[in-house]
Design an enzyme around this catalytic site. Structure first.
Site, PDB file in Angstrom:
ATOM      1  CB  ILE A 140      22.689 -31.428  -8.049  1.00  0.00           C
ATOM      2  CG1 ILE A 140      22.123 -31.045  -6.674  1.00  0.00           C
ATOM      3  CG2 ILE A 140      21.587 -31.994  -8.919  1.00  0.00           C
ATOM      4  CD1 ILE A 140      21.134 -29.869  -6.739  1.00  0.00           C
ATOM      5  CB  THR A 176      23.469 -32.437  -2.625  1.00  0.00           C
ATOM      6  OG1 THR A 176      22.945 -33.406  -3.552  1.00  0.00           O
ATOM      7  CG2 THR A 176      23.054 -31.064  -3.082  1.00  0.00           C
ATOM      8  NE  ARG A 186      18.807 -41.226  12.081  1.00  0.00           N
ATOM      9  CZ  ARG A 186      18.427 -42.462  11.814  1.00  0.00           C
ATOM     10  NH1 ARG A 186      17.256 -42.686  11.246  1.00  0.00           N
ATOM     11  NH2 ARG A 186      19.202 -43.470  12.129  1.00  0.00           N
ATOM     12  CG  LEU A 199      19.979 -38.503   5.835  1.00  0.00           C
ATOM     13  CD1 LEU A 199      19.448 -38.107   4.459  1.00  0.00           C
ATOM     14  CD2 LEU A 199      19.574 -39.938   6.160  1.00  0.00           C
ATOM     15  CD  GLN A 256      23.455 -29.785   0.346  1.00  0.00           C
ATOM     16  OE1 GLN A 256      23.373 -28.809  -0.398  1.00  0.00           O
ATOM     17  NE2 GLN A 256      22.552 -30.714   0.379  1.00  0.00           N
ATOM     18  CE  LYS A 305      12.903 -31.064  10.817  1.00  0.00           C
ATOM     19  NZ  LYS A 305      12.140 -30.240  11.788  1.00  0.00           N
ATOM     20  N   GLY A 365      19.401 -28.448   2.356  1.00  0.00           N
ATOM     21  CA  GLY A 365      20.191 -27.850   1.278  1.00  0.00           C
ATOM     22  C   GLY A 365      20.006 -26.360   1.144  1.00  0.00           C
ATOM     23  CD  GLU A 366      15.933 -24.924  -1.319  1.00  0.00           C
ATOM     24  OE1 GLU A 366      15.157 -25.704  -0.744  1.00  0.00           O
ATOM     25  OE2 GLU A 366      15.644 -24.338  -2.360  1.00  0.00           O
TER      26      GLU A 366
END
Lengths: 742, 327
Positions: A462, A464, A624, A626, A634, A697, A700-701
């Site tokens: 989306i 991200t 970690r 990515l 983000q 983990k 995005g928020e």
């Protein structure tokens, strides 16, 4: 490969216009265009619809209303998650909120449909609706439970007794407004009938949910519904589920046996999609003189649409944030005839931490204590309500590292003391915490004889960076250069996922791809070692190394493509998956979160109370990483939304009509470039081995969590004015400013 | 959007003739008109595109005035060295308006006739006397944070959204108009926009088919020029309050002053009272406060916009301090 700041693999397609979004697809016949007509009352009933003027308007093929819409499936509350449930549209003459679709006009062109939509004559029997959240507090009720069965209310110890004994107390009420997701790309779709099947190109965050919801609404076998969502221009929660636009397009396409497109206008995005509920929150904190909390109470009341209950879990972050022996959280809902609430970025944490982290700043001020130090003094050793250990908690490191990088020691504790010309300058800090979730997601990885790996999942990107991170995970998993990996997403024919949302998309899908790669490596090794034609024949595969497109054992090596060519020329495939967190023991045994600390410097004009961010820093612990670039983007995006939450955003309801008044991006304010001068996000090195095998983990928020509170606290430090009614705007600060002087 | 026909005008008188036909209207940058047409708030049946007429030049006149062609882009006028040097208040106001993209597209003439941003004007389901005379004013008793505090009426409390016009107001600009009968007239900017009264749908003195051909700026008055715009965010927002000021001082005394407010009324609000309260007085905060009180003496809030009254006073005082310091 994992963690590198690899550029977005879909970047060139996006900047050249080569990425095809839902509304841009062409499939089959020339499509027709639908335009949605929204209700102009907030509550009541349609008593008549006259479509004669519409039907004679040029180009019109169909006018759908509740009078001729097909029968639809009802919302089935036994389906565990709302986004998979039916979304009946035009199913009755009842109006449940202002802007609810009452008709769809389908015409040969968009302009003809829009013109004709203005000719639908709807008569209503309006009823007195409830639109005023503040005035309806006496109607608040306690919901049964939150999402995943999380309790709506919790209590530990005795908060009232704790507060009585506390030497310093804070007891304040705060309010947060209606907020909207408003992605750049509106809700949009193209629905193409194909025999008994429907091909649905739609902009959504969860393909599986879209398929299930469309099938349940139209009472179709889900296998007959084919969803395609290759690219999404932002969702922020508003596309977790499909809404009326997709259902209406599907009904029209079936009725006409023609492809039908529907997109919402920006104005319609404020009236017929979803909204973050408005809230009233009471926070009570009691502390000893040394800053140790003895009591925390966070009591939340939010609106819900009267007909579709939505509960934002706004008090839940407070349950894990700070230690205190006496604790209470509660959730109440006020039913209104206002647009239905749905998840908006960081549901719960965004409005909850905005408030709680403001209250903690108030406590620090009351104590005369540095707010960073106050937070560190209340660091828990175990999750204070669940009693389980934290998997990987680094909040204190985030606070310390951030304070150091930001130059926090230059903050003046006394408010309204720092000046820079006409600007009153202040610093603010706030903590961030966001629950980490896991859900069921499958991915397949297929290696072809050309040595190229293809990843398939109905997972979405989306904006991200899913395409990019899964490229990295598969490249690392198979020892391939990234240009030998192709990621294909967003088709309901691919292995199902729970999509993008709740910050779980990256963790779920990367873990599933990693497992698929592990399984595929085993298959490759089994094939090679048992194949007399392979240089690896008979070797012990335990020491195999996958690198550069080949696998090597003790100096012997073979290209992966050759193994595939010889043994299974159609390609070699394996699947990987994740399961729902309730089936994953770690999620019960540990409290798994991400953390951060926000630092903001604002200037407030001493004459006009204009508030401008001067700089902002976030330091985050996310396990970690990515991809260092997409992760930072983000986080920064979330932080900017926090600035927006503190200073700008507010959906205003007209108390007479129940509709939102400020329905475009000139009037529903969000920051523009000039509002965000200097901002940075730093991620601590990390690996959460309790979260998943990759140690990853979701983030995005996290960026928005607490970000607004840091800004609000900086405004207080700059001016000495504490605004508890968000957003903090000129009229709320101005009366507290000193009279202007030369 | 209703179907419409379109023509690109090739000469000025022809454009006026074409636009005087029923249902016809001019289009230039279209930055406001197109939005209004999509919502069917404006429903022209014929568009006369005047954006390519030879009306985009900025010329110095013999009497020292500057003539700005009505089709000059807002961004070009803002960047013009003569405007920046001699009329900096106008340049400042222009760059404070809209966004870079919009300023590139929007014309000077179009800026003068842009419509209000009252949300109820744009909501065709709401009553609005400006959009639909006789349907009432939903802003009264509704969401009116951005609305007028001066010169409003029971029919309409909308504001004029232009920054440019506020600066032109203190520059005593004249609007050059060409009628369909080829007659030319000049209207003082003070007389160009109207207060709402009971006809808020009539916003200017323009006649049907009459075209704005130029804005004439007389030689600038002495003193320092400043434009100060107050808004919630740093760009791309209409003024909550703005102030245009030109102040000249002589040994600590204000020798001349011109003051206008934006964002407070249905038109740029030149305040003769404030100017009288400043001229001949010492350049001190006490004087500025007195002028601010005078300027806002008749201001009336609607509840949510009450703060604008104090905000306007404060903004005026600060702008005067800055203007007087440097003049």
């Amino acid at each position: 490969m994992i963690g590198q700041a690899l550029n977005r693999v879909d970047g060139p397609l996006k900047v050249t216009g080569g990425a095809t979004y839902a509304y841009e697809f062409r499939d089959g016949d020339q499509p027709l265009y639908g335009f949605v007509v929204g209700a102009t009352i907030g509550r009541g009933r349609i008593t008549g619809i006259d479509t004669t003027r519409v039907e004679s308007s040029p180009g019109v093929h169909l006018v759908l209303t509740h009078q001729n819409a097909p029968a639809q499936g009802a919302r089935d509350l036994s389906v565990p998650f709302e986004y998979w449930r039916a979304y009946p549209t035009l199913s009755s003459p009842d109006v449940h909120h202002h802007g609810e679709p009452v008709a769809l006009v389908v015409a040969a062109t968009f302009e003809q449909a829009r013109t004709a939509a203005n000719l639908v004559d709807v008569e209503y029997a309006a009823e007195q609706g409830s639109y005023d959240f503040a005035a309806c507090q006496d109607q608040a009720y306690a919901p049964e439970s939150l999402i995943f069965g999380i309790p709506a209310d919790t209590a530990v110890g005795d908060v009232d007794a704790g507060l009585r004994t506390a030497e310093v107390q804070v007891d304040e009420w705060y309010t947060t407004p209606y907020e909207f997701s408003q992605p750049m790309e509106p809700p949009a779709c193209l629905v193409v009938p194909d025999g008994d099947d429907l091909v649905v190109y739609t902009s959504c965050q969860i393909v599986d949910a879209a398929r299930a919801s469309i099938a349940a609404t139209l009472e179709l076998d889900p296998e007959r519904v084919h969803v395609v969502t290759q690219y999404v221009g932002g969702g922020f929660g508003s596309k977790l589920r499909i809404h009326g636009e997709t259902i209406l397009a599907a009904m029209a396409a079936r009725a006409l046996q023609r492809p039908v497109k529907v997109a919402l206008t920006r104005q319609q995005m404020f009236s017929s999609v979803s909204v973050r509920p408005t809230s009233s929150q009471r926070v009570r904190l009691g502390a000893e003189r040394d800053g140790r909390l003895v009591a925390i109470a966070h009591e939340v009341t939010m609106h819900t649409n009267r007909h579709v209950e939505f509960i934002e879990p706004t008090a839940t972050a407070t349950r894990s944030l700070y230690a205190a022996p006496n604790r209470l959280t509660s959730t109440r809902l006020v039913p209104l005839d206002v647009l239905r609430g749905e998840d908006v970025r960081a549901p719960g944490e965004a409005p909850g931490l905005l408030v709680v982290e403001s209250a903690v700043d108030e406590l620090a001020h009351a104590l005369g204590m540095d707010p960073v130090e106050l937070r560190i003094r209340n660091e828990p050793t175990v999750d204070p309500e669940r009693g389980v250990p934290y998997s990987d908690r680094h909040l204190v490191e985030c606070l310390r590292d951030g304070a150091d990088r930001f130059g926090w020691e230059r903050r003046l504790p006394e408010p309204a003391r720092r000046r820079d010309g006409r600007w009153l300058v202040g610093y603010g800090v706030a903590a961030a915490i966001r629950v980490h979730l896991q859900g069921p997601t499958k991915a397949a990885v297929r290696l072809g004889p050309d040595g190229i790996a293809v990843v398939e999942s109905d997972m979405t990107d989306i904006g991200t960076g899913t395409y990019t991170i899964l490229t990295q995970v598969a490249a690392e998993g198979l020892g391939l250069p990234p240009d030998r990996v192709r990621v294909e997403l967003g088709r309901s024919e691919f292995p199902p996922s729970v999509g993008s949302g709740g910050s779980w998309g990256a963790g779920n899908s990367s873990t599933a791809v990693h497992h698929a790669c592990t399984a595929l490596r085993e298959k490759l090794l089994a094939a090679a070692s048992s194949d007399v034609r392979s240089p690896l024949h008979g070797l012990d595969t335990a020491g195999a190394v996958f690198s550069g497109g080949s696998v090597s054992i003790d100096g012997a090596s073979e290209a992966l493509g050759e193994i595939v060519t010889r043994n299974c020329p159609e390609g070699l495939e394996a699947e990987g998956e994740t399961v729902l967190l309730t089936e994953e023991p770690n999620y019960g045994a540990y409290a798994i979160h991400t953390y951060g600390a926000h630092f903001a410097e604002v200037g407030v004009d001493a004459d006009t109370a204009e508030i401008r961010l001067r700089r902002m820093l976030g330091v985050f612990s996310v396990g970690r990483v990515l991809n260092a670039k997409t992760a930072r983007s983000q986080l920064i995006g979330g932080m900017i939304w926090g600035v927006s939450q503190a200073l700008a955003e507010e959906g205003v309801v007209d108390m007479r009509s129940g509709g939102f008044v400020n329905r475009d991006l000139a009037q529903y304010l969000v920051p523009v470039h000039a509002d965000i001068p200097e901002i940075d996000a730093v991620m601590l090195d990390g690996f959460d081995d309790k979260a998943n095998v990759l140690g990853v983990k979701g983030l995005g928020e996290l960026g928005i969590c607490g970000a607004g509170a840091a800004v609000a606290n900086a405004v207080f430090n700059a001016t000495g004015v504490r605004v508890r009614d968000f957003p903090i705007t000129i009229e709320k600060v101005l009366p507290g400013l000193p009279l202007t002087e030369v | 959007m209703r179907p419409f026909t379109y023509e690109r005008a090739t000469d000025v008188p022809g454009a006026c003739a074409a636009a005087s036909r029923p249902g016809a209207t001019f289009i230039s940058g279209g930055t406001n008109l197109l939005d209004l047409m999509k919502l069917e708030i404006e429903r022209p049946s014929h568009l006369v595109d005047i954006s390519r007429l030879p009306l985009a030049d900025v010329d110095e006149l013999q009497d020292g005035a500057l003539r700005i062609g009505a089709q000059a882009a807002n961004s070009d006028v803002a960047a013009d060295p003569r405007v920046r040097t001699r009329y900096p208040v106008l340049s400042q106001a222009l760059v404070a308006g809209a966004s870079g993209q919009l300023r590139n597209k929007a014309s000077v003439g179009g800026n003068l006739v842009q419509r209000t941003r009252c949300p109820y004007f744009y909501d065709t389901a709401a009553g609005c006397n400006k959009r639909d005379p006789g349907s009432g004013c939903s802003a009264i008793g509704g969401f009116n944070r951005i609305h007028a505090v001066l010169g409003a009426s029971d029919s309409c409390i909308a504001t004029n959204p232009s920054d440019m016009a506020v600066a032109m107001s203190v520059l005593d600009a004249q609007i050059e108009l060409l009628d369909a009968d080829r007659s030319v007239r000049r209207v003082d900017i003070a007389d160009f926009h109207r207060l709402p009264g009971d006809t808020p749908h009539v916003e200017t003195v323009l006649r049907p088919g009459e075209m704005i051909t130029a804005v004439i700026l007389p030689p600038p008055p002495p003193g320092r020029q400043l434009y100060r715009k107050v808004r919630d965010r740093a760009s791309y927002e209409f003024a909550l309050v703005s102030v245009a000021a030109i102040v000249a001082t002589d040994r600590g005394t204000i020798s001349s002053a011109r003051v206008a407010f934006g964002g407070v009324a249905h038109k740029p609000w030149r305040s003769a009272d404030a100017e009288a309260a400043l001229t001949g007085r010492p350049a001190t905060m006490a004087t500025y406060r007195a002028a601010a009180e005078t300027a806002m003496r008749d201001a009336v809030g609607q509840g949510q916009n009450d703060f604008k009254i104090d905000l306007a006073r404060r903004t005026l005082c600060r702008t005067l301090v800055q203007a007087a310091q440097a003049s």
